[in-house]
Design a protein around this motif. Sequence first.
Motif, PDB file in Angstrom:
ATOM      1  N   GLY A   1     -57.586 -14.329  38.035  1.00 10.02           N
ATOM      2  CA  GLY A   1     -58.932 -14.371  38.009  1.00 10.02           C
ATOM      3  C   GLY A   1     -59.708 -14.670  39.203  1.00 10.02           C
ATOM      4  O   GLY A   1     -60.601 -14.225  39.794  1.00 10.02           O
ATOM      5  N   VAL A   2     -58.834 -15.756  39.874  1.00 12.32           N
ATOM      6  CA  VAL A   2     -59.410 -16.156  41.433  1.00 12.32           C
ATOM      7  C   VAL A   2     -59.327 -15.170  42.305  1.00 12.32           C
ATOM      8  O   VAL A   2     -60.173 -14.825  43.062  1.00 12.32           O
ATOM      9  CB  VAL A   2     -58.626 -17.434  41.750  1.00 12.32           C
ATOM     10  CG1 VAL A   2     -59.070 -17.844  43.105  1.00 12.32           C
ATOM     11  CG2 VAL A   2     -58.947 -18.534  40.974  1.00 12.32           C
ATOM     12  N   GLU A   3     -58.307 -14.263  42.258  1.00 16.92           N
ATOM     13  CA  GLU A   3     -58.122 -13.162  42.967  1.00 16.92           C
ATOM     14  C   GLU A   3     -59.155 -12.332  42.875  1.00 16.92           C
ATOM     15  O   GLU A   3     -59.801 -11.624  43.975  1.00 16.92           O
ATOM     16  CB  GLU A   3     -56.690 -12.480  42.806  1.00 16.92           C
ATOM     17  CG  GLU A   3     -55.510 -13.382  43.281  1.00 16.92           C
ATOM     18  CD  GLU A   3     -54.373 -12.588  43.088  1.00 16.92           C
ATOM     19  OE1 GLU A   3     -54.045 -11.555  42.601  1.00 16.92           O
ATOM     20  OE2 GLU A   3     -53.143 -13.303  43.684  1.00 16.92           O
ATOM     21  N   MET A   4     -59.765 -11.764  41.612  1.00 19.34           N
ATOM     22  CA  MET A   4     -60.639 -11.016  41.428  1.00 19.34           C
ATOM     23  C   MET A   4     -62.042 -11.496  42.053  1.00 19.34           C
ATOM     24  O   MET A   4     -62.878 -10.983  42.607  1.00 19.34           O
ATOM     25  CB  MET A   4     -60.913 -10.454  39.936  1.00 19.34           C
ATOM     26  CG  MET A   4     -59.549  -9.771  39.590  1.00 19.34           C
ATOM     27  SD  MET A   4     -59.772  -8.964  37.804  1.00 19.34           S
ATOM     28  CE  MET A   4     -59.794 -10.724  36.906  1.00 19.34           C
ATOM     29  N   VAL A   5     -62.112 -12.860  41.695  1.00 19.89           N
ATOM     30  CA  VAL A   5     -63.416 -13.552  42.250  1.00 19.89           C
ATOM     31  C   VAL A   5     -63.513 -13.329  43.843  1.00 19.89           C
ATOM     32  O   VAL A   5     -64.614 -13.127  44.683  1.00 19.89           O
ATOM     33  CB  VAL A   5     -63.611 -14.958  41.634  1.00 19.89           C
ATOM     34  CG1 VAL A   5     -64.517 -15.625  42.312  1.00 19.89           C
ATOM     35  CG2 VAL A   5     -63.644 -14.885  40.341  1.00 19.89           C
ATOM     36  N   LEU A   6     -62.278 -13.615  44.469  1.00 17.23           N
ATOM     37  CA  LEU A   6     -62.544 -13.495  45.955  1.00 17.23           C
ATOM     38  C   LEU A   6     -62.601 -12.256  46.646  1.00 17.23           C
ATOM     39  O   LEU A   6     -63.449 -12.024  47.348  1.00 17.23           O
ATOM     40  CB  LEU A   6     -60.895 -14.052  46.304  1.00 17.23           C
ATOM     41  CG  LEU A   6     -60.797 -15.551  46.108  1.00 17.23           C
ATOM     42  CD1 LEU A   6     -59.216 -15.826  46.463  1.00 17.23           C
ATOM     43  CD2 LEU A   6     -61.502 -16.639  47.293  1.00 17.23           C
ATOM     44  N   ARG A   7     -62.228 -11.161  45.867  1.00 13.29           N
ATOM     45  CA  ARG A   7     -62.546  -9.846  46.299  1.00 13.29           C
ATOM     46  C   ARG A   7     -64.091  -9.716  45.977  1.00 13.29           C
ATOM     47  O   ARG A   7     -64.542  -9.064  46.869  1.00 13.29           O
ATOM     48  CB  ARG A   7     -61.522  -8.945  45.437  1.00 13.29           C
ATOM     49  CG  ARG A   7     -61.708  -7.583  45.836  1.00 13.29           C
ATOM     50  CD  ARG A   7     -61.383  -6.947  46.918  1.00 13.29           C
ATOM     51  NE  ARG A   7     -60.055  -6.832  47.280  1.00 13.29           N
ATOM     52  CZ  ARG A   7     -59.339  -5.855  46.602  1.00 13.29           C
ATOM     53  NH1 ARG A   7     -59.973  -4.746  46.101  1.00 13.29           N
ATOM     54  NH2 ARG A   7     -57.894  -5.729  46.851  1.00 13.29           N
ATOM     55  N   ASP A   8     -64.532 -10.103  44.864  1.00  8.43           N
ATOM     56  CA  ASP A   8     -65.931  -9.925  44.653  1.00  8.43           C
ATOM     57  C   ASP A   8     -67.039 -10.344  45.870  1.00  8.43           C
ATOM     58  O   ASP A   8     -67.764  -9.965  45.977  1.00  8.43           O
ATOM     59  CB  ASP A   8     -66.203 -10.390  43.316  1.00  8.43           C
ATOM     60  CG  ASP A   8     -65.776  -9.819  42.235  1.00  8.43           C
ATOM     61  OD1 ASP A   8     -65.073  -8.718  42.143  1.00  8.43           O
ATOM     62  OD2 ASP A   8     -66.103 -10.154  40.994  1.00  8.43           O
ATOM     63  N   VAL A   9     -66.614 -11.681  46.109  1.00  6.30           N
ATOM     64  CA  VAL A   9     -67.193 -12.398  47.071  1.00  6.30           C
ATOM     65  C   VAL A   9     -67.148 -11.881  48.636  1.00  6.30           C
ATOM     66  O   VAL A   9     -67.462 -12.335  49.664  1.00  6.30           O
ATOM     67  CB  VAL A   9     -67.041 -13.814  47.101  1.00  6.30           C
ATOM     68  CG1 VAL A   9     -67.709 -14.346  45.785  1.00  6.30           C
ATOM     69  CG2 VAL A   9     -65.829 -14.494  47.326  1.00  6.30           C
ATOM     70  N   GLY A  10     -66.292 -10.839  48.804  1.00  4.36           N
ATOM     71  CA  GLY A  10     -65.957 -10.530  50.193  1.00  4.36           C
ATOM     72  C   GLY A  10     -64.661 -11.038  51.011  1.00  4.36           C
ATOM     73  O   GLY A  10     -64.640 -10.534  52.104  1.00  4.36           O
ATOM     74  N   TYR A  11     -63.996 -11.559  50.316  1.00  2.00           N
ATOM     75  CA  TYR A  11     -62.771 -12.196  50.946  1.00  2.00           C
ATOM     76  C   TYR A  11     -61.523 -10.875  50.721  1.00  2.00           C
ATOM     77  O   TYR A  11     -61.214 -10.348  49.698  1.00  2.00           O
ATOM     78  CB  TYR A  11     -62.279 -13.351  50.512  1.00  2.00           C
ATOM     79  CG  TYR A  11     -60.904 -13.870  51.046  1.00  2.00           C
ATOM     80  CD1 TYR A  11     -60.981 -14.394  52.552  1.00  2.00           C
ATOM     81  CD2 TYR A  11     -59.583 -13.743  50.635  1.00  2.00           C
ATOM     82  CE1 TYR A  11     -59.757 -14.639  53.266  1.00  2.00           C
ATOM     83  CE2 TYR A  11     -58.434 -14.034  51.259  1.00  2.00           C
ATOM     84  CZ  TYR A  11     -58.721 -14.615  52.350  1.00  2.00           C
ATOM     85  OH  TYR A  11     -57.440 -15.038  53.062  1.00  2.00           O
ATOM     86  N   PRO A  12     -60.985 -10.397  51.841  1.00  2.00           N
ATOM     87  CA  PRO A  12     -59.889  -9.430  51.657  1.00  2.00           C
ATOM     88  C   PRO A  12     -58.740  -9.564  50.935  1.00  2.00           C
ATOM     89  O   PRO A  12     -57.538  -9.676  51.785  1.00  2.00           O
ATOM     90  CB  PRO A  12     -59.966  -8.839  53.069  1.00  2.00           C
ATOM     91  CG  PRO A  12     -59.977 -10.176  53.926  1.00  2.00           C
ATOM     92  CD  PRO A  12     -60.942 -10.880  53.262  1.00  2.00           C
ATOM     93  N   VAL A  13     -58.536 -10.256  49.793  1.00  2.00           N
ATOM     94  CA  VAL A  13     -57.458 -10.614  49.367  1.00  2.00           C
ATOM     95  C   VAL A  13     -56.475  -9.395  48.680  1.00  2.00           C
ATOM     96  O   VAL A  13     -57.229  -8.489  48.425  1.00  2.00           O
ATOM     97  CB  VAL A  13     -57.641 -11.685  48.374  1.00  2.00           C
ATOM     98  CG1 VAL A  13     -58.459 -11.216  46.939  1.00  2.00           C
ATOM     99  CG2 VAL A  13     -56.423 -12.150  47.634  1.00  2.00           C
ATOM    100  N   LYS A  14     -55.334  -9.586  48.824  1.00  2.00           N
ATOM    101  CA  LYS A  14     -54.598  -8.356  48.138  1.00  2.00           C
ATOM    102  C   LYS A  14     -54.219  -8.719  46.662  1.00  2.00           C
ATOM    103  O   LYS A  14     -53.658 -10.010  46.453  1.00  2.00           O
ATOM    104  CB  LYS A  14     -53.062  -8.229  48.981  1.00  2.00           C
ATOM    105  CG  LYS A  14     -52.276  -7.299  48.244  1.00  2.00           C
ATOM    106  CD  LYS A  14     -50.838  -7.183  49.026  1.00  2.00           C
ATOM    107  CE  LYS A  14     -49.863  -6.100  48.355  1.00  2.00           C
ATOM    108  NZ  LYS A  14     -48.803  -6.067  49.071  1.00  2.00           N
TER     109      LYS A  14
END
Length: 401
Positions: free
Chosen positions: A365-378
């Motif tokens: 869930g944290v990964e999806m949130v990070l992607r949502d807020v603009g962080y380029p997480v894989k």
Amino acid sequence: MDYVYGPGRNHLFVPGPVNIPEPVIRAMNRNNEDYRSPAVPALTKTLLEDVKKIFKTTTGTPFIIPTTGTGAWESALTNTLSPGDRIVSFLIGQFSLLWIDQQQRLGFNVDVVESDWGQGANLDVLASKLAADRYHSIKAICIVHNETATGVTNDLAAVRKLLDNYNHPALFLVDGVSSICALDFRMDEWGVDVALTGSQKALSLPTGMGFVCASPKALEAAKSARSVRVFFDWNDYLKFYKLGTYWPYTPSIQLLYGLRAALDLIFEEGLDNVIARHARLGKATRLAVEAWGLKNCTQKEEWYSDTVTAVLVPQYIDSTEVVKRGWKRYNLSLGLGLNKVAGKVFRIGHLGNLNELQLLGCLAGVEMVLRDVGYPVKLGSGVAAAAAFLSNTTPLIPSRI
């Protein structure tokens, strides 16, 4: 019915209050009882005996108080100290700050030792103060074992070693709110005089019970302490302990039965196994953070917490948005950054009654949130790092072998 409905279950990963196990919920689903009947004192007697085990003490006297950790703080201070007493207290984050504020408002002479948020207590400064205190004007050392705001764990054994090295008689008071029952804590071995925790943390109960455990030295200090106390007065409890009725006022029957169930679960797993589980989950979370390319707020490995990880975000991201997005879109509850680290960190709580798969769900869930807020997480990077570690370290469940 949820006040604000979301499908499925809320994924609660704040560092308290934490998930409540189903057996505990069922144990609390009961009517009120007469607390003056023979049943409740009999239950209370077993609870007091078993609460000593989570503090790892055989000599301490426990008190179960209908309050929060803040009330437990006040109980620890007012029963052992007098107005104007000099105490040394370490400021390393929001909760140590709040305890210091309470100490000052209660009229103690607080010698504050401040560190950067993300660092542990500066024990070199403590050593200097103890060395200089030839006439023992310092009456107590107050320290937060695990600072929840920054994910920093302090070395209590090192504090005790300093007190012993300088042959200093100061009382040793410890806030163990987010550590006891999750991190290694040894009240007797480390010479802790007053330790405290709250029901909503590693015990995995609702908020509402504060647990205070006092050493014989602390009980002796209480005889001459002049701070005003009424609701938190240990003497009232001790009178009822002698009578065998235990309660100077009405306890929460439901919470007592919940506590019985919570302690039974901890002892069935084994307290040392509980601590080891928290160590695994803490390490797995830190590996995920590293895989995301983010940094831990805690500045040195020796201070890493196994109950909460505070994650630093890049300057172009407001960490508050991470928390808001998680709750609004994924029914995921993460901890906000507080005070000096507000907007800079979000916190992942990994304490209480939870397992490896629950944590992996949170990390996804944290990964999806990070992607949502603009962080380029894989996507999957942190989950994979954590899963690889957990698959190699998670033991079989003892009761299922």
